[in-house]
Design a protein around this motif. Structure first.
Motif, PDB file in Angstrom:
ATOM      1  N   GLU A   6     -60.137 -38.984 -32.809  1.00 43.03           N
ATOM      2  CA  GLU A   6     -60.981 -39.973 -32.137  1.00 43.03           C
ATOM      3  C   GLU A   6     -62.341 -39.367 -31.814  1.00 43.03           C
ATOM      4  O   GLU A   6     -62.438 -38.291 -31.248  1.00 43.03           O
ATOM      5  CB  GLU A   6     -60.312 -40.449 -30.852  1.00 43.03           C
ATOM      6  N   GLN A   7     -63.382 -40.043 -32.225  1.00 38.71           N
ATOM      7  CA  GLN A   7     -64.742 -39.579 -31.993  1.00 38.71           C
ATOM      8  C   GLN A   7     -65.331 -40.419 -30.867  1.00 38.71           C
ATOM      9  O   GLN A   7     -65.184 -41.632 -30.851  1.00 38.71           O
ATOM     10  CB  GLN A   7     -65.566 -39.732 -33.285  1.00 38.71           C
ATOM     11  N   ARG A   8     -66.011 -39.772 -29.950  1.00 39.16           N
ATOM     12  CA  ARG A   8     -66.478 -40.443 -28.738  1.00 39.16           C
ATOM     13  C   ARG A   8     -67.990 -40.333 -28.644  1.00 39.16           C
ATOM     14  O   ARG A   8     -68.564 -39.242 -28.769  1.00 39.16           O
ATOM     15  CB  ARG A   8     -65.809 -39.842 -27.508  1.00 39.16           C
ATOM     16  N   GLN A  63     -68.575 -36.306 -27.947  1.00 46.90           N
ATOM     17  CA  GLN A  63     -69.217 -35.385 -28.880  1.00 46.90           C
ATOM     18  C   GLN A  63     -70.724 -35.644 -28.993  1.00 46.90           C
ATOM     19  O   GLN A  63     -71.491 -34.757 -29.336  1.00 46.90           O
ATOM     20  CB  GLN A  63     -68.596 -35.506 -30.280  1.00 46.90           C
ATOM     21  N   VAL A  64     -71.153 -36.884 -28.733  1.00 50.64           N
ATOM     22  CA  VAL A  64     -72.567 -37.265 -28.871  1.00 50.64           C
ATOM     23  C   VAL A  64     -72.949 -38.146 -27.684  1.00 50.64           C
ATOM     24  O   VAL A  64     -72.163 -38.995 -27.258  1.00 50.64           O
ATOM     25  CB  VAL A  64     -72.828 -38.034 -30.191  1.00 50.64           C
ATOM     26  N   ALA A  65     -74.142 -37.920 -27.156  1.00 54.24           N
ATOM     27  CA  ALA A  65     -74.712 -38.791 -26.119  1.00 54.24           C
ATOM     28  C   ALA A  65     -76.026 -39.360 -26.632  1.00 54.24           C
ATOM     29  O   ALA A  65     -76.921 -38.604 -27.034  1.00 54.24           O
ATOM     30  CB  ALA A  65     -74.930 -38.027 -24.820  1.00 54.24           C
ATOM     31  N   LEU A 104     -72.274 -30.948 -25.967  1.00 53.43           N
ATOM     32  CA  LEU A 104     -72.314 -32.050 -26.913  1.00 53.43           C
ATOM     33  C   LEU A 104     -73.733 -32.242 -27.419  1.00 53.43           C
ATOM     34  O   LEU A 104     -74.692 -31.706 -26.864  1.00 53.43           O
ATOM     35  CB  LEU A 104     -71.803 -33.345 -26.276  1.00 53.43           C
ATOM     36  N   ARG A 105     -73.861 -33.032 -28.487  1.00 52.15           N
ATOM     37  CA  ARG A 105     -75.185 -33.302 -29.064  1.00 52.15           C
ATOM     38  C   ARG A 105     -75.845 -34.445 -28.300  1.00 52.15           C
ATOM     39  O   ARG A 105     -75.283 -35.534 -28.189  1.00 52.15           O
ATOM     40  CB  ARG A 105     -75.037 -33.675 -30.540  1.00 52.15           C
ATOM     41  N   VAL A 106     -77.046 -34.199 -27.786  1.00 48.20           N
ATOM     42  CA  VAL A 106     -77.804 -35.207 -27.043  1.00 48.20           C
ATOM     43  C   VAL A 106     -78.943 -35.696 -27.923  1.00 48.20           C
ATOM     44  O   VAL A 106     -79.760 -34.891 -28.398  1.00 48.20           O
ATOM     45  CB  VAL A 106     -78.351 -34.634 -25.715  1.00 48.20           C
ATOM     46  N   LEU A 153     -74.819 -40.079 -37.438  1.00 43.13           N
ATOM     47  CA  LEU A 153     -73.738 -39.829 -36.488  1.00 43.13           C
ATOM     48  C   LEU A 153     -72.443 -39.516 -37.221  1.00 43.13           C
ATOM     49  O   LEU A 153     -71.656 -38.658 -36.790  1.00 43.13           O
ATOM     50  CB  LEU A 153     -73.549 -41.045 -35.580  1.00 43.13           C
ATOM     51  N   GLY A 154     -72.209 -40.220 -38.336  1.00 38.94           N
ATOM     52  CA  GLY A 154     -71.018 -39.933 -39.122  1.00 38.94           C
ATOM     53  C   GLY A 154     -71.012 -38.509 -39.645  1.00 38.94           C
ATOM     54  O   GLY A 154     -69.974 -37.844 -39.673  1.00 38.94           O
TER      55      GLY A 154
END
Length: 502
Positions: A6-8, A63-65, A104-106, A153-154
């Motif tokens: 699951e990617q968030r 993982q990403v914001a 995480l990546r911002v 993002l993918g």
């Protein structure tokens, strides 16, 4: 990370800054990324949870914001000189601080043509945000920009951005009439699941009632349209039944809605329109009677007595005889300007001509100038005779033209100041307002029933438009809508007449 993990993704935004863009991004990512869970405060925070603690917890698991920055992101709180971003308890600042501190990546995402803030414009705790590479999400290129962001993002999350989307419920799946019928049959106070589990609602949502976000989407729909449903602010959650709602006004009874895919007739949908928008149009103001014979003779006498020098006034007089015909008035005003210029030229030519012994202008220049004056007088008299009869507008045309002008004015407002138009709810006939925008319909925000009722399209066409909006995020023009949704020419023309994209 495997493809099944699951990617968030966390979306941070300021509601008064870019609410519609955040909604569009949220819906677009949910439809485009199969394995991703998108977190946004309006539908992801459990009822009764501590907002601050829940945000920190969620961000730590992402993982990403995505930090959405619009043109009002740094604005002060209304009525003060203090910027909200400078307040230590500002939720947006809290979200950015938590994202920068977590592993995480911002990604700053610029919307509404906003620029990236400089480090000096930010509090010290989030100044690192200004050094991060931003992604621009333009309203005019929304679909292509969203596709590009999804692809990137993918790649970051280790999955294909174009994977088949997981089936989720969207606002396009909501049958508003079924909700209204359920609410009318429930007691004065009820919970969200009392609506979503009502037999009439389940009967019209058989395809989506088993989806994981079914109850959440019903709750979101009640929240967004609570004023038109006659509901107050939601109260404390009642166990797992969801928020508690209280009726502010007793809605009239509704007939049980038919099962999908059949839709109610427009007559059955009349109760969904707020009463202050359903008022019948006022008849056009009567045109005052004008004196026919006298004014015509007086204008002809005016042209003759002034020897043609004031004949330029004839087209202006004719224009005033038809105040409702803008094209005719424009032509007459242009003719008056041309005649005035010709008369000035004739006067200059006559003044430049040599004089005879009696002091009268003579020669070719004087003759040419006199001919211009004579022609102007004849043209003036012809205009007076040809347009001596005033015309009255057809019944109802004045109110229709007035609403058309109003639509044009508010469309210009959207182009010049989109945040202001959004705060005024331009194009939202389902939201109470104290002005008339001429019947505009915002294709990026209205529910299917409002779109069908106010844009004049069929109910299945409205449902397809809203469903595609959920997949794309937002539309930028009617032409883009027609690319994705096949509409017959009459529906397309009605849509062009009232559509706006706030």
């Amino acid at each position: 990370m495997t493809a099944t993990t699951e990617q968030r993704i966390f979306i941070s935004y300021r509601r008064s800054d870019c609410q519609s863009q955040a909604n569009g991004l949220n819906d677009g990512l949910r439809h485009r990324m199969q394995n991703a869970r998108v977190f946004m405060d309006i539908d992801s925070i459990p009822i009764g949870a501590d907002f601050e603690e829940h945000i920190r917890s969620e961000i730590e698991q992402c993982q990403v914001a995505l930090i959405l920055i619009g043109d009002n992101w740094l604005d002060p709180r209304p009525g003060t000189d203090v910027r909200r971003i400078d307040e230590s308890n500002d939720f947006v600042r809290l979200e950015v601080e938590s994202a920068l501190q977590a592993n995480l990546r911002v990604i700053p995402v610029l919307v509404e043509g906003a620029r990236m803030p400089t480090p000096e414009e930010l509090p010290q705790s989030i100044q690192r945000l200004a050094r991060l590479n931003a992604f621009e999400l333009s309203d005019s290129r929304w679909s292509s920009d969203l596709a590009r962001l999804t692809e990137q993002l993918g790649q970051l999350l280790g999955s294909a951005g174009h994977a088949a989307p997981a089936r989720t419920m969207s606002f396009a799946d909501v049958d508003e009439d079924a909700l209204r019928y359920a609410i009318s049959s429930l007691p004065h106070s009820f919970a969200t699941k009392d609506v979503s589990e009502h037999p009439a609602v389940l009967a019209t949502h058989t395809e989506v009632s088993q989806l994981g976000n079914y109850h959440t989407m019903v709750g979101r729909y009640l929240m967004q349209h609570r004023s038109s449903f006659g509901l107050g602010e939601p109260g404390t959650a009642r166990g797992d039944r969801g928020a508690v709602w209280t009726k502010q006004q007793r809605p009239s009874s509704y007939a049980a809605p038919p099962a999908r895919p059949a839709y109610p007739t427009p007559q059955a949908q009349a109760p969904t329109v707020p009463s202050h928008f359903a008022a019948p149009p006022q008849p056009p103001a009567p045109v005052p009677a004008q004196k026919k014979g006298r004014s015509t003779k007086a204008m002809i006498l005016w042209c003759v007595l002034t020897l043609g020098f004031a004949s330029w006034a004839a087209p202006i007089w004719a224009a005033n005889r038809r105040p409702h015909d803008k094209a005719f008035r424009r032509r007459m005003h242009l003719l008056a300007a041309g005649m005035g210029a010709a008369i000035v030229l004739a006067t200059i030519l006559a003044g430049s001509a040599p004089e005879d012994a009696e002091g009268n202008a003579t020669g070719p220049l004087a003759d040419f100038g006199g001919s211009i004056i004579l022609i102007s007088m004849v043209v003036g008299i012809v205009v007076i005779v040809a347009f001596r009869r005033p015309t009255t507008p057809l019944a109802g045309t004045q109110s229709v033209l007035a609403r058309r002008e109003s639509r044009d004015r508010y469309r210009r407002l959207v182009e010049q100041d989109r945040p202001l138009a959004r705060s005024m709810h331009v194009g939202r006939p389902d939201v109470p307002r104290d002005y008339d925008d001429g019947g505009l319909v915002d294709l990026n925000s209205v529910p299917p029933s409002v779109l069908a009722h106010h844009a004049g399209v069929e109910h299945d066409e409205a449902a397809r438009i809203v469903e595609m909006r959920g997949q794309l995020g937002r539309f930028v023009s009617v032409d883009e809508v027609l690319v994705y949704v096949d509409l017959p020419e009459p529906s397309a023309n009605r849509l062009r007449d009232v559509a706006v994209f706030v």
